[in-house]
Write a protein that holds these residues in place. Sequence first.
Motif, PDB file in Angstrom:
ATOM      1  N   TYR A  10      -7.077  -5.063  -2.222  1.00  0.00           N
ATOM      2  CA  TYR A  10      -8.345  -4.421  -1.847  1.00  0.00           C
ATOM      3  C   TYR A  10      -8.225  -2.901  -1.962  1.00  0.00           C
ATOM      4  N   LEU A  11      -7.159  -2.352  -1.400  1.00  0.00           N
ATOM      5  CA  LEU A  11      -6.980  -0.903  -1.450  1.00  0.00           C
ATOM      6  C   LEU A  11      -6.884  -0.415  -2.894  1.00  0.00           C
ATOM      7  N   GLU A  12      -6.073  -1.084  -3.693  1.00  0.00           N
ATOM      8  CA  GLU A  12      -5.887  -0.681  -5.088  1.00  0.00           C
ATOM      9  C   GLU A  12      -7.210  -0.740  -5.855  1.00  0.00           C
ATOM     10  N   SER A  13      -7.993  -1.788  -5.635  1.00  0.00           N
ATOM     11  CA  SER A  13      -9.260  -1.923  -6.360  1.00  0.00           C
ATOM     12  C   SER A  13     -10.274  -0.859  -5.948  1.00  0.00           C
ATOM     13  N   ASN A  14     -10.038  -0.228  -4.798  1.00  0.00           N
ATOM     14  CA  ASN A  14     -10.914   0.832  -4.328  1.00  0.00           C
ATOM     15  C   ASN A  14     -10.281   2.219  -4.465  1.00  0.00           C
ATOM     16  N   GLY A  15      -9.204   2.295  -5.251  1.00  0.00           N
ATOM     17  CA  GLY A  15      -8.561   3.576  -5.511  1.00  0.00           C
ATOM     18  C   GLY A  15      -7.863   4.175  -4.302  1.00  0.00           C
ATOM     19  N   LYS A  16      -7.446   3.329  -3.387  1.00  0.00           N
ATOM     20  CA  LYS A  16      -6.787   3.779  -2.156  1.00  0.00           C
ATOM     21  C   LYS A  16      -5.377   3.209  -2.092  1.00  0.00           C
ATOM     22  N   SER A  17      -4.610   3.677  -1.123  1.00  0.00           N
ATOM     23  CA  SER A  17      -3.229   3.212  -0.945  1.00  0.00           C
ATOM     24  C   SER A  17      -2.957   2.952   0.527  1.00  0.00           C
ATOM     25  N   VAL A  18      -1.836   2.317   0.795  1.00  0.00           N
ATOM     26  CA  VAL A  18      -1.419   2.101   2.183  1.00  0.00           C
ATOM     27  C   VAL A  18      -1.184   3.452   2.858  1.00  0.00           C
ATOM     28  N   LYS A  19      -0.666   4.416   2.121  1.00  0.00           N
ATOM     29  CA  LYS A  19      -0.459   5.760   2.682  1.00  0.00           C
ATOM     30  C   LYS A  19      -1.793   6.375   3.113  1.00  0.00           C
ATOM     31  N   TRP A  20      -2.813   6.233   2.290  1.00  0.00           N
ATOM     32  CA  TRP A  20      -4.157   6.715   2.652  1.00  0.00           C
ATOM     33  C   TRP A  20      -4.625   6.023   3.930  1.00  0.00           C
ATOM     34  N   LEU A  21      -4.456   4.689   3.985  1.00  0.00           N
ATOM     35  CA  LEU A  21      -4.875   3.919   5.151  1.00  0.00           C
ATOM     36  C   LEU A  21      -4.125   4.360   6.402  1.00  0.00           C
ATOM     37  N   MET A  22      -2.844   4.645   6.242  1.00  0.00           N
ATOM     38  CA  MET A  22      -2.024   5.116   7.362  1.00  0.00           C
ATOM     39  C   MET A  22      -2.629   6.383   7.964  1.00  0.00           C
ATOM     40  N   ARG A  23      -3.009   7.316   7.114  1.00  0.00           N
ATOM     41  CA  ARG A  23      -3.606   8.570   7.605  1.00  0.00           C
ATOM     42  C   ARG A  23      -4.963   8.324   8.261  1.00  0.00           C
ATOM     43  N   GLU A  24      -5.754   7.443   7.676  1.00  0.00           N
ATOM     44  CA  GLU A  24      -7.101   7.178   8.185  1.00  0.00           C
ATOM     45  C   GLU A  24      -7.093   6.435   9.522  1.00  0.00           C
ATOM     46  N   VAL A  25      -6.262   5.409   9.616  1.00  0.00           N
ATOM     47  CA  VAL A  25      -6.222   4.566  10.820  1.00  0.00           C
ATOM     48  C   VAL A  25      -5.291   5.157  11.877  1.00  0.00           C
ATOM     49  N   GLY A  26      -4.236   5.835  11.423  1.00  0.00           N
ATOM     50  CA  GLY A  26      -3.340   6.502  12.359  1.00  0.00           C
ATOM     51  C   GLY A  26      -2.138   5.681  12.782  1.00  0.00           C
ATOM     52  N   PHE A  27      -1.683   4.770  11.921  1.00  0.00           N
ATOM     53  CA  PHE A  27      -0.463   4.040  12.268  1.00  0.00           C
ATOM     54  C   PHE A  27       0.754   4.743  11.662  1.00  0.00           C
ATOM     55  N   SER A  28       1.928   4.313  12.071  1.00  0.00           N
ATOM     56  CA  SER A  28       3.176   4.987  11.702  1.00  0.00           C
ATOM     57  C   SER A  28       3.633   4.629  10.290  1.00  0.00           C
ATOM     58  N   THR A  29       4.592   5.415   9.812  1.00  0.00           N
ATOM     59  CA  THR A  29       5.180   5.119   8.505  1.00  0.00           C
ATOM     60  C   THR A  29       5.920   3.779   8.538  1.00  0.00           C
ATOM     61  N   ASN A  30       6.450   3.405   9.701  1.00  0.00           N
ATOM     62  CA  ASN A  30       7.118   2.099   9.823  1.00  0.00           C
ATOM     63  C   ASN A  30       6.135   0.964   9.552  1.00  0.00           C
ATOM     64  N   VAL A  31       4.915   1.111  10.035  1.00  0.00           N
ATOM     65  CA  VAL A  31       3.890   0.093   9.789  1.00  0.00           C
ATOM     66  C   VAL A  31       3.534   0.081   8.307  1.00  0.00           C
ATOM     67  N   ALA A  32       3.414   1.242   7.693  1.00  0.00           N
ATOM     68  CA  ALA A  32       3.108   1.316   6.259  1.00  0.00           C
ATOM     69  C   ALA A  32       4.184   0.595   5.445  1.00  0.00           C
ATOM     70  N   VAL A  33       5.433   0.809   5.793  1.00  0.00           N
ATOM     71  CA  VAL A  33       6.535   0.130   5.101  1.00  0.00           C
ATOM     72  C   VAL A  33       6.422  -1.377   5.298  1.00  0.00           C
ATOM     73  N   ALA A  34       6.118  -1.801   6.518  1.00  0.00           N
ATOM     74  CA  ALA A  34       5.965  -3.226   6.808  1.00  0.00           C
ATOM     75  C   ALA A  34       4.835  -3.836   5.986  1.00  0.00           C
ATOM     76  N   LEU A  35       3.711  -3.138   5.881  1.00  0.00           N
ATOM     77  CA  LEU A  35       2.578  -3.641   5.097  1.00  0.00           C
ATOM     78  C   LEU A  35       2.950  -3.773   3.624  1.00  0.00           C
TER      79      LEU A  35
END
Length: 66
Positions: A10-35
């Motif tokens: 979903y993120l890729e098809s909308n030109g976004k990344s997990v890193k972008w989502l991390m900044r927007e939602v406010g979760f940690s880099t550990n969560v980004a790695v897990a995702l």
Amino acid sequence: MFSFEPLRTYLESNGKSVKWLMREVGFSTNVAVALNNDQPVKLEIIADICRYLELPIEKVVIITVD
């Protein structure tokens, strides 16, 4: 087993990344790695992602039976 492939797709098809989502939602880099690596993530964080993206949970994570 579970996978966050639906979220990544979903993120890729909308030109976004997990890193972008991390900044927007406010979760940690550990969560980004897990995702990115299909590792465990707290349901509360998954719910935050669903609410932010306005997606049902099945568009974020899938559970498979081994």
